[in-house]
Design an enzyme around this catalytic site. Structure first.
Site, PDB file in Angstrom:
ATOM      1  N   ASP A 103       0.806  -1.221   0.000  1.00  0.00           N
ATOM      2  CA  ASP A 103       0.000   0.000   0.000  1.00  0.00           C
ATOM      3  C   ASP A 103       0.842   1.274   0.000  1.00  0.00           C
ATOM      4  OD1 ASP A 103      -2.557  -1.063  -0.263  1.00  0.00           O
ATOM      5  OD2 ASP A 103      -2.661  -1.556   1.867  1.00  0.00           O
ATOM      6  N   ASP A 159      -7.157  -4.744  -4.064  1.00  0.00           N
ATOM      7  CA  ASP A 159      -6.860  -3.363  -3.670  1.00  0.00           C
ATOM      8  C   ASP A 159      -5.596  -2.840  -4.367  1.00  0.00           C
ATOM      9  OD1 ASP A 159      -8.025  -5.166  -1.850  1.00  0.00           O
ATOM     10  OD2 ASP A 159      -7.837  -3.785  -0.178  1.00  0.00           O
TER      11      ASP A 159
END
Ligand code: GLY
Length: 374
Positions: A103, A159
């Site tokens: 991320d 994601d």
């Protein structure tokens, strides 16, 4: 219809939403300015940090991104100052490298990356390049980017489609195609292995890290294996749209549109996504955050394709969030309140800074701002 013509049809809503943001955000900023952490959620009307991973908590780029969004909306330098302060705080995450994950795109493209693209600050450029290199370092030549740490060597999650733009940026910025090639190999794998024929997506796929064979697709943050976690659908929708923006590869756009149609057909009852589109019909659990991500993604798709269906759905979701999920009061620092971290977790119907960022980003798009944070 052009995107501008579509925008003008919602000019009243846009102006009202922008006014509410301009009223609310100075108070939200005031509550953050003295903190030694980056806001994630709210308790007792006060900002709270992410629950674990310290400065490496994956949402920590969204607060500075909110500040840049408000800076773009108002020109008020107080937002720029806070964005810079939070970006400086994020350096602790580089020093705590062991807790970093895929991320890093969420953390740095929309904080230091946005800063560099707006101000040409060289330190911000270096931070963004370092983050891109960390993400590239998680690439497995078997065909995917590894998501998380410990023993989850073969785990990839949908994601990650939203982290790929930092790789596209790195190639665009340096002229070195390595980053883009890694991103496209991952996107191609995700298109084949995550997206189902009906346009829905798995959250997690576990690959054999030696061969790249698909081994399993557990439930992740959704209701059950094979179900449709709504935020995962939103990450896929927006993520494939962005891969199209940066590469021009038609299959990415086709995939984004397929996911978008699936999303729209499952949200149109009241335009606020259930946490999982396959959860039991009598379960009222919602995820406003999935709505905010999807809304901004749908507006992007409308900007790319000129399709009014996408524009209309993006606006209807945004209007529903504003009417039924937003807290515009002065004491409460966040905006959207009915966000759910994960179906089987404890954090149900809370505030989450990344939901607020996507809400703001969607309003900026409706205002005609064409700066793409991603
Ligand atoms: N990227 C994790 C989440 O959406 O909760």
């Amino acid at each position: 219809m052009t995107f501008d013509e579509m925008r003008y049809s919602r000019i009243g809503f846009t102006a009202a939403a922008a006014e509410k943001l301009k009223h609310k955000m100075p108070l939200a900023l005031k509550k953050a300015q003295e903190l030694d952490f980056i806001p994630y959620t709210v308790k007792d009307n006060q900002w709270q940090p992410g629950p674990f991973d310290g400065m490496c908590w994956w949402t920590n780029g969204f607060w500075p991104a909110e500040m840049w969004a408000m800076y773009r909306m108002t020109g008020d330098e107080a937002y720029q100052t806070e964005a810079q302060r939070a970006e400086d705080m994020l350096d602790d995450a580089f020093r705590d490298y062991d807790h970093l994950h895929h991320d890093v795109g969420f953390m740095w493209l929309i904080s230091s990356g946005a800063n560099y693209r707006m101000t040409t600050c060289d330190l911000s450029r270096k931070r963004t390049m370092l983050a891109a290199n960390i993400l590239a370092g998680r690439f497995n030549p078997a065909g995917f980017i590894r998501a998380w740490n410990t023993d989850r060597t073969g785990w990839a999650i949908i994601d990650c489609m939203m982290n790929l733009p930092i790789l596209y940026w790195a190639s665009e910025h340096t002229g070195d195609p390595r980053f883009r090639k890694i991103a496209m190999i991952h996107a191609d794998t995700a298109m084949r292995q995550f997206i189902r024929p009906d346009g829905s997506s798995d959250h997690i796929v576990i690959f054999d890290p030696e061969t790249g064979d698909k081994l399993d697709a557990p439930a992740g943050q959704g209701y059950a294996p094979g179900s449709s976690w709504s935020r995962g659908q939103a990450w896929a929708l927006y993520g494939f749209a962005l891969s199209y923006v940066h590469t021009g590869k038609q299959e990415y756009l086709d995939t984004a549109c397929r996911v978008a149609r699936y999303f729209i057909s499952h949200v149109q009852e009241d335009w606020i996504p259930r946490c999982d589109f396959c959860q039991p019909a009598d379960d009222p659990l919602k995820d406003a955050c999935a709505g905010a991500v999807a809304s901004s993604g749908l507006l992007e798709l409308a900007r790319i394709t000129g399709e009014e269906t996408f524009f209309d759905a993006g606006c209807r979701i945004l209007e529903a969030l504003d009417a039924h999920c937003a807290d515009w009061s002065e004491d409460y620092p966040a905006i959207l309140t009915r966000c759910t971290a994960s179906y089987h977790g404890n954090d149900h119907h809370i505030a989450m800074t990344y939901a607020d960022f996507f809400f703001m980003e969607a309003v900026l798009k409706l205002q005609g701002d064409d700066f793409l944070f991603w």
